[in-house]
Write a protein that holds these residues in place. Structure first.
Motif, PDB file in Angstrom:
ATOM      1  N   UNK A 285      23.591  34.987  41.162  1.00 15.16           N
ATOM      2  CA  UNK A 285      24.204  34.280  42.735  1.00 15.16           C
ATOM      3  C   UNK A 285      25.075  35.632  43.495  1.00 15.16           C
ATOM      4  N   UNK A 286      24.837  36.018  44.496  1.00  8.05           N
ATOM      5  CA  UNK A 286      26.031  37.081  45.106  1.00  8.05           C
ATOM      6  C   UNK A 286      26.455  36.592  45.789  1.00  8.05           C
ATOM      7  N   UNK A 287      28.081  36.951  45.760  1.00 13.96           N
ATOM      8  CA  UNK A 287      28.953  36.716  46.661  1.00 13.96           C
ATOM      9  C   UNK A 287      29.563  37.512  47.316  1.00 13.96           C
ATOM     10  N   UNK A 288      29.856  37.517  48.736  1.00 12.13           N
ATOM     11  CA  UNK A 288      30.297  39.009  49.122  1.00 12.13           C
ATOM     12  C   UNK A 288      32.076  38.736  48.369  1.00 12.13           C
ATOM     13  N   UNK A 289      32.913  40.133  48.367  1.00 11.73           N
ATOM     14  CA  UNK A 289      34.276  40.102  48.321  1.00 11.73           C
ATOM     15  C   UNK A 289      34.764  39.721  48.338  1.00 11.73           C
ATOM     16  N   UNK A 290      34.400  39.182  49.636  1.00 12.31           N
ATOM     17  CA  UNK A 290      35.533  38.931  51.018  1.00 12.31           C
ATOM     18  C   UNK A 290      35.715  37.557  50.498  1.00 12.31           C
ATOM     19  N   UNK A 291      34.408  36.768  50.140  1.00 13.31           N
ATOM     20  CA  UNK A 291      35.359  35.827  50.044  1.00 13.31           C
ATOM     21  C   UNK A 291      35.604  35.178  48.870  1.00 13.31           C
ATOM     22  N   UNK A 292      36.085  36.021  48.164  1.00 12.98           N
ATOM     23  CA  UNK A 292      36.248  35.648  46.337  1.00 12.98           C
ATOM     24  C   UNK A 292      38.279  35.382  46.724  1.00 12.98           C
ATOM     25  N   UNK A 293      39.122  34.770  46.800  1.00 17.33           N
ATOM     26  CA  UNK A 293      40.548  34.347  46.545  1.00 17.33           C
ATOM     27  C   UNK A 293      41.386  35.618  46.072  1.00 17.33           C
ATOM     28  N   UNK A 294      42.380  35.888  45.972  1.00 23.15           N
ATOM     29  CA  UNK A 294      42.891  37.122  45.462  1.00 23.15           C
ATOM     30  C   UNK A 294      44.437  36.753  44.862  1.00 23.15           C
ATOM     31  N   UNK A 295      44.686  35.492  45.431  1.00 23.14           N
ATOM     32  CA  UNK A 295      45.625  34.843  44.604  1.00 23.14           C
ATOM     33  C   UNK A 295      45.798  34.137  43.251  1.00 23.14           C
ATOM     34  N   UNK A 296      46.669  34.381  42.163  1.00 24.04           N
ATOM     35  CA  UNK A 296      45.876  33.999  40.667  1.00 24.04           C
ATOM     36  C   UNK A 296      45.502  32.835  40.853  1.00 24.04           C
ATOM     37  N   UNK A 297      46.272  31.702  41.051  1.00 24.17           N
ATOM     38  CA  UNK A 297      45.810  30.055  40.923  1.00 24.17           C
ATOM     39  C   UNK A 297      43.843  29.678  42.268  1.00 24.17           C
ATOM     40  N   UNK A 298      44.231  30.181  43.211  1.00 23.13           N
ATOM     41  CA  UNK A 298      42.728  30.955  43.553  1.00 23.13           C
ATOM     42  C   UNK A 298      41.857  31.071  42.878  1.00 23.13           C
ATOM     43  N   UNK A 299      42.369  32.309  42.145  1.00 20.05           N
ATOM     44  CA  UNK A 299      41.364  32.774  42.308  1.00 20.05           C
ATOM     45  C   UNK A 299      40.673  32.541  40.638  1.00 20.05           C
ATOM     46  N   UNK A 300      41.828  31.808  39.812  1.00 15.60           N
ATOM     47  CA  UNK A 300      41.672  31.211  38.781  1.00 15.60           C
ATOM     48  C   UNK A 300      39.861  30.021  39.523  1.00 15.60           C
ATOM     49  N   UNK A 301      40.541  28.957  39.589  1.00 14.55           N
ATOM     50  CA  UNK A 301      39.828  28.131  40.770  1.00 14.55           C
ATOM     51  C   UNK A 301      38.789  28.339  40.983  1.00 14.55           C
ATOM     52  N   UNK A 302      38.137  29.416  41.684  1.00 11.13           N
ATOM     53  CA  UNK A 302      36.927  30.231  42.334  1.00 11.13           C
ATOM     54  C   UNK A 302      35.870  30.489  40.875  1.00 11.13           C
TER      55      UNK A 302
END
Length: 370
Positions: A285-302
């Motif tokens: 599955x390919x995800x654009x990096x712009x759709x990946x959150x940078x903030x640690x808590x949000x990134x952990x959830x993602x």
């Protein structure tokens, strides 16, 4: 239970085949790896004059070495069927590849299925456990610029600092495009119980086929490589490519490896070939990096969501023998990954010819000196 003559013959044939395969693998390593090192030693003047060309040649040799490893499984009947997004479409872009980890054979599977993805193999960087530094392939990975990471809480903070420094020094200076990591931080069988206990304590989903991933390395990679895109500053190091117009990290490729009946292939099986021919299934599955959150808590959830989805994918696969269709599709489409036997034989032949050439050169200089 009495053993029949036919069963004894089958066991004898399997043992003989395994012994011959092991002998071939040892011979292959004894000629291919020293040849890789010696070629690059001879090319050091080119590295000083034109580092871009040097790392291009190194990448080609690296791809050939990985193709040799792939051939051991390919000729044993360990093939790959691919599902999901077609990653060939982003093979020339920078991408981070997140992979679930079940056994040592996962790395071999990736070495095989990425061979036909354009320039990916020669321009990729691997993150692997530090123990692999001491294997026969360790010297190759060190030269290529892969990163060896020490596991364990005591080493975690220091390793993340070292990873950031490593990426800044080597990733773009050697024109790397894909970086591969296993966010679970170890094999499924070793981490499952601990992961499930952590999930229960923190009210997270109970996972059987994967474990909850660790954030550290993923966050460092995103912060280091995506930031390069924002400030326009190329990475430093021993070979800065001034001509590079890198767009930075553009994609995250979520890769899920599934083995029939949930029985992974380990490196011993890959080498000895004593298991019956097996089809390994790889889902992308390919995800654009712009759709990946940078903030640690949000990134952990993602990141957790990706592995929860992997759990669902693997559950579906083990129940039906296939991955589910992508969103918008009515039927899942699979693609059989193939390798050219002629190409593999050519690479193996070149390795042995190179070994013979270096042996003759050393013999010549030995007789001249003594």
């Amino acid at each position: 239970m009495a053993v029949t003559l036919e069963q004894a013959q089958r066991v004898g044939y399997t043992c003989l085949k395994a012994l011959l395969r092991f002998a071939f693998m040892v011979a292959n390593n004894l000629v291919a790896i020293p040849s890789y090192v010696l070629y690059l030693i001879m090319l050091q003047p080119l590295r000083m004059l034109d580092s871009k060309s040097f790392w291009y040649i190194e990448g080609v040799l690296f791809k050939w070495l990985l193709a040799m490893v792939a051939s051991w499984g390919w000729w044993a009947g360990y093939t790959v069927v691919e599902w999901g997004d077609d990653v060939k479409a982003v093979s020339e872009d920078e991408a981070m590849v997140l992979v679930n980890h079940q056994a040592t054979g996962d790395v071999c599977t990736l070495m095989m299925c990425l061979q036909d993805k354009g320039t990916v193999v020669r321009q990729m960087m691997w993150l692997m456990d530090h123990i692999f530094k001491y294997t026969n392939f360790g010297i190759v990975s060190l030269i290529h610029g892969d990163f060896f990471i020490r596991q364990g809480r005591a080493h975690r903070d220091q390793q993340l600092v070292l990873l950031k420094e490593h990426l800044e020094k080597y990733y773009r200076s050697r024109n790397r495009k894909w970086i591969v990591l296993f966010p679970e931080g170890g094999f499924l069988r070793k981490r499952r119980e601990t992961s499930q206990a952590f999930a229960k304590k923190n009210n997270l989903p109970f996972l059987k086929h994967v474990t909850l991933p660790r954030l550290g390395a993923t966050q460092v990679i995103l912060k280091t490589l995506v930031a390069q895109q924002e400030n326009g500053t190329p990475a430093g190091g021993d070979a800065v490519i001034k001509e590079s117009q890198s767009k930075g990290l553009q994609w995250v490729i979520d890769t899920t490896i599934a083995y029939p009946k949930g029985e992974p292939i380990d490196i011993q099986t890959w080498i000895l070939g004593y298991r019956q021919p097996t089809v390994t299934h790889v889902h992308y599955r390919i995800f654009p990096v712009k759709d990946v959150p940078a903030e640690p808590e949000a990134l952990t959830h993602w990141l957790y969501q990706r592995f929860i989805e992997k759990e669902d994918l693997l559950t579906h696969f083990y129940e039906t023998g296939a991955f589910p269709p992508l969103q918008g599709q009515t039927k899942a489409i699979s693609r059989e990954m193939t390798l050219s036997n002629l190409w593999l034989v050519g690479i193996q032949s070149l390795a042995f010819l190179s070994g013979g050439m270096w042996y003759c050169i050393f013999q010549y200089f030995y007789h001249c000196l003594f």
